[in-house]
Design a protein around this motif. Structure first.
Motif, PDB file in Angstrom:
ATOM      1  N   SER A  29     -27.668 -18.109  87.223  1.00 14.96           N
ATOM      2  CA  SER A  29     -27.990 -19.346  86.491  1.00 14.96           C
ATOM      3  C   SER A  29     -27.410 -19.399  85.079  1.00 14.96           C
ATOM      4  N   VAL A  30     -26.732 -18.331  84.632  1.00 16.02           N
ATOM      5  CA  VAL A  30     -26.173 -18.310  83.280  1.00 16.02           C
ATOM      6  C   VAL A  30     -24.703 -17.908  83.346  1.00 16.02           C
ATOM      7  N   ASP A  31     -23.851 -18.610  82.599  1.00 13.23           N
ATOM      8  CA  ASP A  31     -22.430 -18.269  82.551  1.00 13.23           C
ATOM      9  C   ASP A  31     -22.237 -16.835  82.051  1.00 13.23           C
ATOM     10  N   PRO A  32     -21.218 -16.126  82.552  1.00 17.58           N
ATOM     11  CA  PRO A  32     -21.012 -14.715  82.185  1.00 17.58           C
ATOM     12  C   PRO A  32     -20.910 -14.461  80.686  1.00 17.58           C
ATOM     13  N   LEU A  33     -20.120 -15.269  79.965  1.00 20.56           N
ATOM     14  CA  LEU A  33     -19.930 -15.037  78.532  1.00 20.56           C
ATOM     15  C   LEU A  33     -21.180 -15.413  77.730  1.00 20.56           C
ATOM     16  N   ILE A  34     -21.891 -16.442  78.182  1.00 23.81           N
ATOM     17  CA  ILE A  34     -23.146 -16.813  77.515  1.00 23.81           C
ATOM     18  C   ILE A  34     -24.191 -15.725  77.732  1.00 23.81           C
ATOM     19  N   LEU A  35     -24.242 -15.187  78.953  1.00 20.76           N
ATOM     20  CA  LEU A  35     -25.197 -14.109  79.247  1.00 20.76           C
ATOM     21  C   LEU A  35     -24.953 -12.916  78.329  1.00 20.76           C
ATOM     22  N   ALA A  36     -23.674 -12.537  78.165  1.00 18.01           N
ATOM     23  CA  ALA A  36     -23.343 -11.430  77.265  1.00 18.01           C
ATOM     24  C   ALA A  36     -23.674 -11.785  75.817  1.00 18.01           C
ATOM     25  N   ALA A 189     -14.826 -22.826  74.744  1.00 20.17           N
ATOM     26  CA  ALA A 189     -13.395 -23.143  74.835  1.00 20.17           C
ATOM     27  C   ALA A 189     -12.946 -23.273  76.291  1.00 20.17           C
ATOM     28  N   VAL A 190     -13.534 -22.462  77.162  1.00 17.75           N
ATOM     29  CA  VAL A 190     -13.125 -22.469  78.575  1.00 17.75           C
ATOM     30  C   VAL A 190     -13.865 -23.527  79.382  1.00 17.75           C
TER      31      VAL A 190
END
Length: 294
Positions: A29-36, A189-190
């Motif tokens: 449920s969370v984007d990879p970069l946001i999760l990090a 950005a992505v």
């Protein structure tokens, strides 16, 4: 090593291994970069308000924060989202040990021993075994991303070595402050605002538990305990236990996601863990065997 400390060290390797499956749960449920980014925000805050800055130049804190936060965990999160199973990701990431040896040979002119070269050869056989897995738990993109993460981890190890810090926990907390903003900016950005909109509307209890697990047991508690053990016991006593991380990683993926253990996966585990053992501890193993024989 005292029994309670040995059990504590094994417990930490179990946390680190299972963490890959926990990351995968968060990625539902969370984007990879946001999760990090959220992970490292909570690693830095509020701890940074109570812990003094370690006595190292800013460039090491900034460099480590960017490499460890983005290059390692941001990229590994992307690799897992790209289709690589949590168990295989935990195994492939162990190649950081060999990348660290190669970087040490290049930057610090440290000679590679025959045991290290042999260990690399054995582990590469394990990597080839992973490439032959066709059950849907391995993708070339995911494999490439996690290998890139392993390289970033080795660069992070070099940064710590050059920083010569003895305040490892403070170093971890302060360097974490430099990871979130670039991670959040990269995701925007992505993907634009889509990831943040999804975060608001799709965040569930699994993602919350995933984030809390990554921050507190895995990062802050795990690294604090591990480094405390390294201060108390010789590195040669503590470090070999890290070979258990991919074992627990595969077990965690087996239990949480019902990942199948095909013969190719078992062969990959045996070859890579054996390669690590030979490459990192081969000389000690041979010395013990010779002593035992006589």
């Amino acid at each position: 090593m005292k029994t309670r400390h040995l059990l504590l060290a094994i417990f930490i390797t179990a946390i680190w291994g299972v963490n890959f499956s926990v990351i995968k749960l968060g990625l539902t449920s969370v984007d990879p970069l946001i999760l990090a980014g959220i992970r490292f925000t909570l690693c830095a805050l509020p701890a940074i308000l109570f812990i003094a800055k370690p006595d190292v130049p800013w460039r090491y804190l900034i460099g480590y924060g960017l490499v460890f936060g983005i290059g390692l965990w941001g990229v590994v999160n992307l690799g897992i989202q790209s289709g690589l199973s949590a168990g295989i990701a935990s195994l492939v990431l162990q190649f950081s040990a060999f990348f660290t040896l190669l970087l040490g040979a290049w930057l610090f002119k440290e000679a590679l021993t025959r045991y290290q070269l042999a260990g690399m050869g054995i582990a590469l056989g394990g990597l080839l075994s992973i490439l032959s897995i066709v059950d849907g738990t391995v993708t070339l993109l995911g494999l490439a991303l996690v290998l890139l993460g392993a390289l970033a981890w080795s660069v992070a190890n070099v940064i710590i070595k050059k920083a010569r810090t003895t305040q490892v926990f403070a170093f971890l907390v302060w360097s974490s402050a430099f990871s979130p903003i670039p991670l959040f900016a990269l995701d925007y950005a992505v993907n634009g605002a889509a990831g943040y909109s999804a975060l608001v509307h799709q965040l569930d209890y699994r993602a919350v538990l995933s984030i809390l697990f990554q921050v507190y047991p895995n990062t802050l508690f795990g690294y604090w305990v591990w480094n405390s053990l390294l201060k108390r016991y010789p590195v040669s006593t503590v470090a070999p236990l890290s070979l258990l991380v991919p074992v627990f990683g595969l077990l965690g993926s087996l239990l949480i996601f019902n990942e199948s253990l095909s013969p190719n996966k078992i062969l990959a585990v045996v070859l890579i863990v054996s390669g690590l053992a030979v490459g990192l501890y081969g000389q000690r193993i041979v010395a013990v065997l010779i002593k035992w024989k006589h």
